[in-house]
Motif scaffolding. Structure first.
Motif, PDB file in Angstrom:
ATOM      1  N   MET A  20       0.716  -1.227   0.182  1.00  0.00           N
ATOM      2  CA  MET A  20      -0.129  -0.115   0.015  1.00  0.00           C
ATOM      3  C   MET A  20       0.747   1.386   0.189  1.00  0.00           C
ATOM      4  O   MET A  20       1.768   1.341   0.845  1.00  0.00           O
ATOM      5  CB  MET A  20      -0.895   0.064   1.159  1.00  0.00           C
ATOM      6  CG  MET A  20      -1.935   0.843   1.359  1.00  0.00           C
ATOM      7  SD  MET A  20      -3.225   0.461   2.501  1.00  0.00           S
ATOM      8  CE  MET A  20      -2.719  -0.840   3.205  1.00  0.00           C
ATOM      9  N   LYS A  21       0.673   2.188  -1.120  1.00  0.00           N
ATOM     10  CA  LYS A  21       1.586   3.329  -0.802  1.00  0.00           C
ATOM     11  C   LYS A  21       0.811   4.221   0.116  1.00  0.00           C
ATOM     12  O   LYS A  21      -0.216   4.151   0.784  1.00  0.00           O
ATOM     13  CB  LYS A  21       1.181   4.185  -2.231  1.00  0.00           C
ATOM     14  CG  LYS A  21       1.863   3.423  -3.345  1.00  0.00           C
ATOM     15  CD  LYS A  21       1.657   4.081  -4.762  1.00  0.00           C
ATOM     16  CE  LYS A  21       2.357   3.165  -5.855  1.00  0.00           C
ATOM     17  NZ  LYS A  21       2.236   3.934  -7.229  1.00  0.00           N
ATOM     18  N   SER A  22       1.815   5.289   0.743  1.00  0.00           N
ATOM     19  CA  SER A  22       1.294   6.087   1.713  1.00  0.00           C
ATOM     20  C   SER A  22       0.385   7.350   1.608  1.00  0.00           C
ATOM     21  O   SER A  22       0.171   8.012   2.289  1.00  0.00           O
ATOM     22  CB  SER A  22       2.467   6.595   2.401  1.00  0.00           C
ATOM     23  OG  SER A  22       3.408   7.454   1.596  1.00  0.00           O
ATOM     24  N   THR A  23       0.236   7.487   0.074  1.00  0.00           N
ATOM     25  CA  THR A  23      -0.786   8.597  -0.166  1.00  0.00           C
ATOM     26  C   THR A  23      -2.112   8.440   0.043  1.00  0.00           C
ATOM     27  O   THR A  23      -2.953   7.369  -0.306  1.00  0.00           O
ATOM     28  CB  THR A  23      -0.527   8.854  -1.645  1.00  0.00           C
ATOM     29  OG1 THR A  23       0.538   9.063  -2.141  1.00  0.00           O
ATOM     30  CG2 THR A  23      -1.472   9.979  -2.129  1.00  0.00           C
ATOM     31  N   THR A  24      -2.603   9.177   1.173  1.00  0.00           N
ATOM     32  CA  THR A  24      -3.951   9.154   1.757  1.00  0.00           C
ATOM     33  C   THR A  24      -4.515  10.411   1.650  1.00  0.00           C
ATOM     34  O   THR A  24      -3.839  11.320   1.730  1.00  0.00           O
ATOM     35  CB  THR A  24      -4.163   8.506   2.912  1.00  0.00           C
ATOM     36  OG1 THR A  24      -3.451   9.303   3.885  1.00  0.00           O
ATOM     37  CG2 THR A  24      -3.697   6.979   2.954  1.00  0.00           C
ATOM     38  N   THR A  25      -5.943  10.658   1.378  1.00  0.00           N
ATOM     39  CA  THR A  25      -6.579  11.764   1.713  1.00  0.00           C
ATOM     40  C   THR A  25      -8.152  11.330   2.530  1.00  0.00           C
ATOM     41  O   THR A  25      -8.664  10.354   2.164  1.00  0.00           O
ATOM     42  CB  THR A  25      -7.042  12.250   0.402  1.00  0.00           C
ATOM     43  OG1 THR A  25      -6.165  12.298  -0.437  1.00  0.00           O
ATOM     44  CG2 THR A  25      -7.890  13.623   0.394  1.00  0.00           C
ATOM     45  N   GLU A  30      -9.239   7.993   0.818  1.00  0.00           N
ATOM     46  CA  GLU A  30      -8.660   7.621  -0.216  1.00  0.00           C
ATOM     47  C   GLU A  30      -7.205   7.110  -0.181  1.00  0.00           C
ATOM     48  O   GLU A  30      -6.304   7.856   0.486  1.00  0.00           O
ATOM     49  CB  GLU A  30      -8.789   8.601  -1.212  1.00  0.00           C
ATOM     50  CG  GLU A  30     -10.358   8.907  -1.654  1.00  0.00           C
ATOM     51  CD  GLU A  30     -10.352   9.757  -2.639  1.00  0.00           C
ATOM     52  OE1 GLU A  30      -9.799   9.728  -3.902  1.00  0.00           O
ATOM     53  OE2 GLU A  30     -11.291  10.621  -2.716  1.00  0.00           O
ATOM     54  N   LEU A  31      -6.688   6.023  -1.075  1.00  0.00           N
ATOM     55  CA  LEU A  31      -5.388   5.565  -1.066  1.00  0.00           C
ATOM     56  C   LEU A  31      -5.185   5.086  -2.170  1.00  0.00           C
ATOM     57  O   LEU A  31      -6.106   4.347  -2.892  1.00  0.00           O
ATOM     58  CB  LEU A  31      -5.168   4.817   0.237  1.00  0.00           C
ATOM     59  CG  LEU A  31      -6.106   3.503   0.618  1.00  0.00           C
ATOM     60  CD1 LEU A  31      -5.454   2.378   0.164  1.00  0.00           C
ATOM     61  CD2 LEU A  31      -6.307   3.590   1.787  1.00  0.00           C
ATOM     62  N   GLU A  32      -3.846   4.784  -2.588  1.00  0.00           N
ATOM     63  CA  GLU A  32      -3.560   3.773  -3.795  1.00  0.00           C
ATOM     64  C   GLU A  32      -3.076   2.514  -2.977  1.00  0.00           C
ATOM     65  O   GLU A  32      -2.150   2.384  -1.978  1.00  0.00           O
ATOM     66  CB  GLU A  32      -2.145   4.566  -4.502  1.00  0.00           C
ATOM     67  CG  GLU A  32      -2.430   5.835  -5.217  1.00  0.00           C
ATOM     68  CD  GLU A  32      -3.444   5.440  -6.203  1.00  0.00           C
ATOM     69  OE1 GLU A  32      -3.603   4.330  -6.928  1.00  0.00           O
ATOM     70  OE2 GLU A  32      -4.389   6.348  -6.557  1.00  0.00           O
ATOM     71  N   HIS A  33      -3.582   1.159  -3.629  1.00  0.00           N
ATOM     72  CA  HIS A  33      -3.249  -0.015  -2.983  1.00  0.00           C
ATOM     73  C   HIS A  33      -2.671  -0.719  -4.116  1.00  0.00           C
ATOM     74  O   HIS A  33      -3.183  -0.602  -5.205  1.00  0.00           O
ATOM     75  CB  HIS A  33      -4.507  -0.508  -2.525  1.00  0.00           C
ATOM     76  CG  HIS A  33      -4.504  -1.822  -1.737  1.00  0.00           C
ATOM     77  ND1 HIS A  33      -4.297  -2.776  -2.392  1.00  0.00           N
ATOM     78  CD2 HIS A  33      -4.356  -2.003  -0.473  1.00  0.00           C
ATOM     79  CE1 HIS A  33      -4.226  -3.995  -1.443  1.00  0.00           C
ATOM     80  NE2 HIS A  33      -4.372  -3.413  -0.239  1.00  0.00           N
ATOM     81  N   HIS A  80      -6.706   2.348  -7.107  1.00  0.00           N
ATOM     82  CA  HIS A  80      -7.333   3.641  -6.213  1.00  0.00           C
ATOM     83  C   HIS A  80      -8.508   3.072  -5.362  1.00  0.00           C
ATOM     84  O   HIS A  80      -9.204   2.520  -6.061  1.00  0.00           O
ATOM     85  CB  HIS A  80      -7.517   4.750  -7.386  1.00  0.00           C
ATOM     86  CG  HIS A  80      -8.054   5.795  -6.436  1.00  0.00           C
ATOM     87  ND1 HIS A  80      -6.677   6.778  -6.269  1.00  0.00           N
ATOM     88  CD2 HIS A  80      -9.029   6.564  -6.246  1.00  0.00           C
ATOM     89  CE1 HIS A  80      -7.552   7.843  -5.597  1.00  0.00           C
ATOM     90  NE2 HIS A  80      -8.719   7.716  -5.652  1.00  0.00           N
TER      91      HIS A  80
END
Length: 76
Positions: free
Chosen positions: A1-6, A17-20, A25
């Motif tokens: 899982m990437k660390s980009t979250t909103t 929201e995150l990139e898995h 997405h």
């Protein structure tokens, strides 16, 4: 899982929201109580691909931590 979250809130629903790595997405939708939906964008709309219920959650942090664990379990 990437660390980009909103995280956002809309109509009393809370979203993460995150990139898995497996699911791409993903948006986690939480109703602020016990119900969760995992969603993916299809044709410009968010579409549920998994739902679950978890009782006894008191904070948003606790809720999304539980949801991230549930998302990991989908990979198993």
């Amino acid at each position: 899982m990437k660390s980009t979250t909103t995280t956002t809130e809309q109509h009393n629903m809370k979203y993460l929201e995150l990139e898995h790595e497996t699911h791409g997405h993903v948006r986690i939708e939480w109703n602020g109580n016990a119900m969760f939906n995992f969603q993916t964008p299809i044709g410009g709309e968010w579409v549920d691909f998994h739902a679950f219920t978890c009782y006894g959650l008191e904070t948003e942090h606790e809720a999304f931590t539980e949801a991230l664990e549930a998302l990991k379990e989908l990979e198993a």
